[in-house]
Design a protein around this motif. Structure first.
Motif, PDB file in Angstrom:
ATOM      1  N   GLY A   1       9.103 -25.809  10.156  1.00 44.07           N
ATOM      2  CA  GLY A   1       7.761 -25.618   9.631  1.00 44.07           C
ATOM      3  C   GLY A   1       6.951 -26.897   9.671  1.00 44.07           C
ATOM      4  O   GLY A   1       5.737 -26.880   9.954  1.00 44.07           O
ATOM      5  N   THR A   2       7.612 -28.022   9.403  1.00 48.68           N
ATOM      6  CA  THR A   2       6.924 -29.314   9.452  1.00 48.68           C
ATOM      7  C   THR A   2       6.394 -29.589  10.854  1.00 48.68           C
ATOM      8  O   THR A   2       5.269 -30.088  11.021  1.00 48.68           O
ATOM      9  CB  THR A   2       7.886 -30.439   9.028  1.00 48.68           C
ATOM     10  N   GLU A   3       7.165 -29.238  11.857  1.00 53.77           N
ATOM     11  CA  GLU A   3       6.730 -29.443  13.239  1.00 53.77           C
ATOM     12  C   GLU A   3       5.513 -28.580  13.560  1.00 53.77           C
ATOM     13  O   GLU A   3       4.592 -29.016  14.266  1.00 53.77           O
ATOM     14  CB  GLU A   3       7.873 -29.109  14.192  1.00 53.77           C
ATOM     15  N   ILE A   4       5.496 -27.366  13.035  1.00 53.88           N
ATOM     16  CA  ILE A   4       4.354 -26.474  13.255  1.00 53.88           C
ATOM     17  C   ILE A   4       3.101 -27.052  12.604  1.00 53.88           C
ATOM     18  O   ILE A   4       2.010 -27.055  13.197  1.00 53.88           O
ATOM     19  CB  ILE A   4       4.661 -25.064  12.726  1.00 53.88           C
ATOM     20  N   MET A   5       3.256 -27.562  11.388  1.00 54.13           N
ATOM     21  CA  MET A   5       2.117 -28.177  10.710  1.00 54.13           C
ATOM     22  C   MET A   5       1.601 -29.386  11.490  1.00 54.13           C
ATOM     23  O   MET A   5       0.383 -29.565  11.646  1.00 54.13           O
ATOM     24  CB  MET A   5       2.521 -28.595   9.295  1.00 54.13           C
ATOM     25  N   THR A   6       2.515 -30.189  11.979  1.00 54.46           N
ATOM     26  CA  THR A   6       2.128 -31.370  12.741  1.00 54.46           C
ATOM     27  C   THR A   6       1.398 -30.980  14.017  1.00 54.46           C
ATOM     28  O   THR A   6       0.385 -31.589  14.395  1.00 54.46           O
ATOM     29  CB  THR A   6       3.361 -32.216  13.085  1.00 54.46           C
ATOM     30  N   ALA A   7       1.894 -29.943  14.681  1.00 59.56           N
ATOM     31  CA  ALA A   7       1.252 -29.476  15.902  1.00 59.56           C
ATOM     32  C   ALA A   7      -0.173 -29.002  15.625  1.00 59.56           C
ATOM     33  O   ALA A   7      -1.108 -29.305  16.375  1.00 59.56           O
ATOM     34  CB  ALA A   7       2.071 -28.349  16.534  1.00 59.56           C
ATOM     35  N   ALA A   8      -0.337 -28.246  14.530  1.00 59.65           N
ATOM     36  CA  ALA A   8      -1.676 -27.776  14.170  1.00 59.65           C
ATOM     37  C   ALA A   8      -2.592 -28.952  13.872  1.00 59.65           C
ATOM     38  O   ALA A   8      -3.766 -28.970  14.280  1.00 59.65           O
ATOM     39  CB  ALA A   8      -1.595 -26.841  12.970  1.00 59.65           C
ATOM     40  N   ARG A   9      -2.063 -29.941  13.176  1.00 56.58           N
ATOM     41  CA  ARG A   9      -2.875 -31.117  12.830  1.00 56.58           C
ATOM     42  C   ARG A   9      -3.297 -31.892  14.083  1.00 56.58           C
ATOM     43  O   ARG A   9      -4.363 -32.510  14.118  1.00 56.58           O
ATOM     44  CB  ARG A   9      -2.081 -32.016  11.875  1.00 56.58           C
ATOM     45  N   ASP A  10      -2.450 -31.807  15.127  1.00 57.02           N
ATOM     46  CA  ASP A  10      -2.748 -32.499  16.388  1.00 57.02           C
ATOM     47  C   ASP A  10      -3.594 -31.658  17.338  1.00 57.02           C
ATOM     48  O   ASP A  10      -3.863 -32.070  18.466  1.00 57.02           O
ATOM     49  CB  ASP A  10      -1.443 -32.886  17.087  1.00 57.02           C
ATOM     50  N   GLY A  11      -3.993 -30.446  16.897  1.00 53.85           N
ATOM     51  CA  GLY A  11      -4.855 -29.608  17.716  1.00 53.85           C
ATOM     52  C   GLY A  11      -4.144 -28.715  18.701  1.00 53.85           C
ATOM     53  O   GLY A  11      -4.781 -28.119  19.579  1.00 53.85           O
ATOM     54  N   ASP A  12      -2.818 -28.576  18.590  1.00 52.81           N
ATOM     55  CA  ASP A  12      -2.065 -27.706  19.481  1.00 52.81           C
ATOM     56  C   ASP A  12      -2.532 -26.254  19.317  1.00 52.81           C
ATOM     57  O   ASP A  12      -2.684 -25.761  18.191  1.00 52.81           O
ATOM     58  CB  ASP A  12      -0.575 -27.815  19.158  1.00 52.81           C
ATOM     59  N   ALA A  13      -2.732 -25.549  20.418  1.00 54.78           N
ATOM     60  CA  ALA A  13      -3.304 -24.196  20.372  1.00 54.78           C
ATOM     61  C   ALA A  13      -2.415 -23.228  19.599  1.00 54.78           C
ATOM     62  O   ALA A  13      -2.902 -22.445  18.778  1.00 54.78           O
ATOM     63  CB  ALA A  13      -3.536 -23.684  21.787  1.00 54.78           C
ATOM     64  N   THR A  14      -1.112 -23.252  19.859  1.00 56.68           N
ATOM     65  CA  THR A  14      -0.202 -22.348  19.145  1.00 56.68           C
ATOM     66  C   THR A  14      -0.132 -22.720  17.668  1.00 56.68           C
ATOM     67  O   THR A  14      -0.145 -21.847  16.794  1.00 56.68           O
ATOM     68  CB  THR A  14       1.200 -22.383  19.771  1.00 56.68           C
ATOM     69  N   GLY A  15      -0.068 -23.999  17.385  1.00 59.90           N
ATOM     70  CA  GLY A  15      -0.039 -24.433  15.993  1.00 59.90           C
ATOM     71  C   GLY A  15      -1.269 -23.982  15.227  1.00 59.90           C
ATOM     72  O   GLY A  15      -1.177 -23.496  14.093  1.00 59.90           O
ATOM     73  N   LEU A  16      -2.436 -24.117  15.838  1.00 59.27           N
ATOM     74  CA  LEU A  16      -3.672 -23.684  15.187  1.00 59.27           C
ATOM     75  C   LEU A  16      -3.693 -22.172  14.990  1.00 59.27           C
ATOM     76  O   LEU A  16      -4.166 -21.676  13.962  1.00 59.27           O
ATOM     77  CB  LEU A  16      -4.874 -24.129  16.019  1.00 59.27           C
ATOM     78  N   ALA A  17      -3.188 -21.423  15.969  1.00 57.87           N
ATOM     79  CA  ALA A  17      -3.150 -19.963  15.842  1.00 57.87           C
ATOM     80  C   ALA A  17      -2.219 -19.529  14.717  1.00 57.87           C
ATOM     81  O   ALA A  17      -2.517 -18.594  13.960  1.00 57.87           O
ATOM     82  CB  ALA A  17      -2.709 -19.339  17.168  1.00 57.87           C
ATOM     83  N   VAL A  18      -1.078 -20.202  14.594  1.00 56.55           N
ATOM     84  CA  VAL A  18      -0.142 -19.900  13.506  1.00 56.55           C
ATOM     85  C   VAL A  18      -0.793 -20.155  12.157  1.00 56.55           C
ATOM     86  O   VAL A  18      -0.696 -19.336  11.233  1.00 56.55           O
ATOM     87  CB  VAL A  18       1.147 -20.739  13.652  1.00 56.55           C
ATOM     88  N   LEU A  19      -1.477 -21.280  12.010  1.00 55.46           N
ATOM     89  CA  LEU A  19      -2.107 -21.608  10.730  1.00 55.46           C
ATOM     90  C   LEU A  19      -3.259 -20.671  10.422  1.00 55.46           C
ATOM     91  O   LEU A  19      -3.501 -20.333   9.263  1.00 55.46           O
ATOM     92  CB  LEU A  19      -2.569 -23.066  10.726  1.00 55.46           C
ATOM     93  N   ALA A  20      -3.990 -20.222  11.428  1.00 58.28           N
ATOM     94  CA  ALA A  20      -5.067 -19.259  11.202  1.00 58.28           C
ATOM     95  C   ALA A  20      -4.495 -17.943  10.678  1.00 58.28           C
ATOM     96  O   ALA A  20      -5.045 -17.327   9.751  1.00 58.28           O
ATOM     97  CB  ALA A  20      -5.847 -19.028  12.491  1.00 58.28           C
ATOM     98  N   ASN A  21      -3.378 -17.508  11.256  1.00 62.78           N
ATOM     99  CA  ASN A  21      -2.719 -16.286  10.799  1.00 62.78           C
ATOM    100  C   ASN A  21      -2.204 -16.456   9.373  1.00 62.78           C
ATOM    101  O   ASN A  21      -2.372 -15.571   8.515  1.00 62.78           O
ATOM    102  CB  ASN A  21      -1.574 -15.949  11.756  1.00 62.78           C
ATOM    103  N   PHE A  22      -1.602 -17.594   9.119  1.00 63.30           N
ATOM    104  CA  PHE A  22      -1.085 -17.907   7.786  1.00 63.30           C
ATOM    105  C   PHE A  22      -2.211 -17.881   6.746  1.00 63.30           C
ATOM    106  O   PHE A  22      -2.079 -17.289   5.667  1.00 63.30           O
ATOM    107  CB  PHE A  22      -0.419 -19.281   7.812  1.00 63.30           C
ATOM    108  N   ALA A  23      -3.321 -18.522   7.060  1.00 63.22           N
ATOM    109  CA  ALA A  23      -4.458 -18.585   6.132  1.00 63.22           C
ATOM    110  C   ALA A  23      -5.006 -17.201   5.836  1.00 63.22           C
ATOM    111  O   ALA A  23      -5.385 -16.891   4.703  1.00 63.22           O
ATOM    112  CB  ALA A  23      -5.554 -19.482   6.700  1.00 63.22           C
ATOM    113  N   ASP A  24      -5.030 -16.348   6.849  1.00 61.25           N
ATOM    114  CA  ASP A  24      -5.537 -14.997   6.658  1.00 61.25           C
ATOM    115  C   ASP A  24      -4.657 -14.220   5.677  1.00 61.25           C
ATOM    116  O   ASP A  24      -5.164 -13.571   4.758  1.00 61.25           O
ATOM    117  CB  ASP A  24      -5.598 -14.272   8.000  1.00 61.25           C
TER     118      ASP A  24
END
Length: 316
Positions: free
Chosen positions: A217-240
């Motif tokens: 999960g930490t890696e996913i968060m880091t990826a989202a923070r770095d602008g990774d497309a999959t990471g951002l999509a995961v966080l958008a789904n999570f937020a929803d």
């Protein structure tokens, strides 16, 4: 409570991933702490608790011990009835550990412990009707009303994390399917990433598709923070999903404050605004009623240990 006793107390936070212990003063200050992986058997888990306490007792003289447990307790808080991510089943944990360690032991739900810590020493001081939403391995929750923890008739309220949001959805460790925590928790991040990722992706998406078992999960968060497309999509789904959960809580309880705690909340800046926007649009009477203030816990990962240590002090 022996207000004259100057000794600290020890609070344990026993979660599905880590077992942590902290020495806490009467002012809610952590002065020492230890952590280890949570064992998967009853004997090993209780031995670990005793071992961590013995290590802390080398340099500290605690007056009492509190155990914050991620599971269902009986109303008297003597027994762990069921814990989805822990091995205890109808186990008389309080008495058994009190006999082994020779100190008073207080047993409390982990979310209640963290909520109490925030109410006494953190972001919820002075709040009347408010909810603590602990987002970690799973989702724990607490409702407090005028300084009292609401437990329900049988000691298990409120289990917001196990509200069914997707009938027949992802399997949950609690035995149900489609629970909120299967879509808006730390463990849910990887499931969502697996659903979204393909080997044709770059970065996180390819890594998840090819080596899912290595991704955290930490890696996913880091990826989202770095602008990774999959990471951002995961966080958008999570937020929803989190926003939908907060909307359900708001519709039922109408709290003045919702605090997000737990390990995932440490990265709340990645999803809290989107979750609040989803909540605001999903509640009944959207746009025509006051919204709760949604914020993050101030005590971080120490909240549960601080809270249960303070509750243990109250039982001295």
């Amino acid at each position: 409570m022996d207000l004259a006793d100057p000794r600290p107390t020890v609070g344990f936070d026993i979660g599905g991933t880590h077992c942590r212990a902290a020495v806490v003063t009467a002012a809610g200050e952590v002065i020492d702490s230890l952590s280890t992986a949570t064992p998967t058997t009853v004997e090993a888990l209780e031995d670990t608790i005793v071992t961590l306490l013995d290590q802390l007792r080398v340099t500290h003289d605690p007056a009492a011990v509190g155990l914050a447990v991620a599971g269902f307790l009986d109303p008297q808080r003597e027994t762990v009835r069921f814990a989805p991510h822990l091995p205890w089943r109808d186990a008389p944990v309080r008495a058994r550990l009190a006999e082994r360690i020779g100190l008073p032991v207080t047993l409390e739900h982990d979310a209640n412990s963290a909520a109490w810590g925030e109410y006494r020493f953190g972001a919820a001081q002075g709040a009347g009707t408010w909810v603590f939403f602990a987002v970690g391995t799973g989702i724990g929750a607490t409702l407090m009303i005028d300084g009292e923890i609401f437990r329900g008739a049988h000691g298990t309220a409120p289990e917001f994390g196990h509200l069914t949001v997707v009938p027949g959805g992802r399997e949950c460790a609690c035995g149900k399917r489609g629970c909120l925590e299967r879509y808006a928790s730390g463990t849910a991040l990887l499931d969502t990433a697996s659903e979204l990722a393909t080997s044709a992706d770059e970065g996180l998406g390819r890594r998840v598709a090819e080596k899912r078992h290595e991704v955290t999960g930490t890696e996913i968060m880091t990826a989202a923070r770095d602008g990774d497309a999959t990471g951002l999509a995961v966080l958008a789904n999570f937020a929803d999903w989190l926003g939908q959960g907060l909307a359900m809580v708001t519709d039922v309880l109408d709290p003045e404050l919702i605090l997000l705690g737990g390990g995932v909340s440490l990265d709340a800046d990645l999803f809290i605004d989107a979750a609040c926007e989803r909540m605001a649009g999903a509640i009944v009477g959207a746009g025509h009623r006051p919204l709760p203030v949604v914020g993050t816990a101030e005590l971080g990962n120490h909240a549960g240990m601080i809270g249960v240590a303070d509750l243990a002090r109250g039982q001295m």
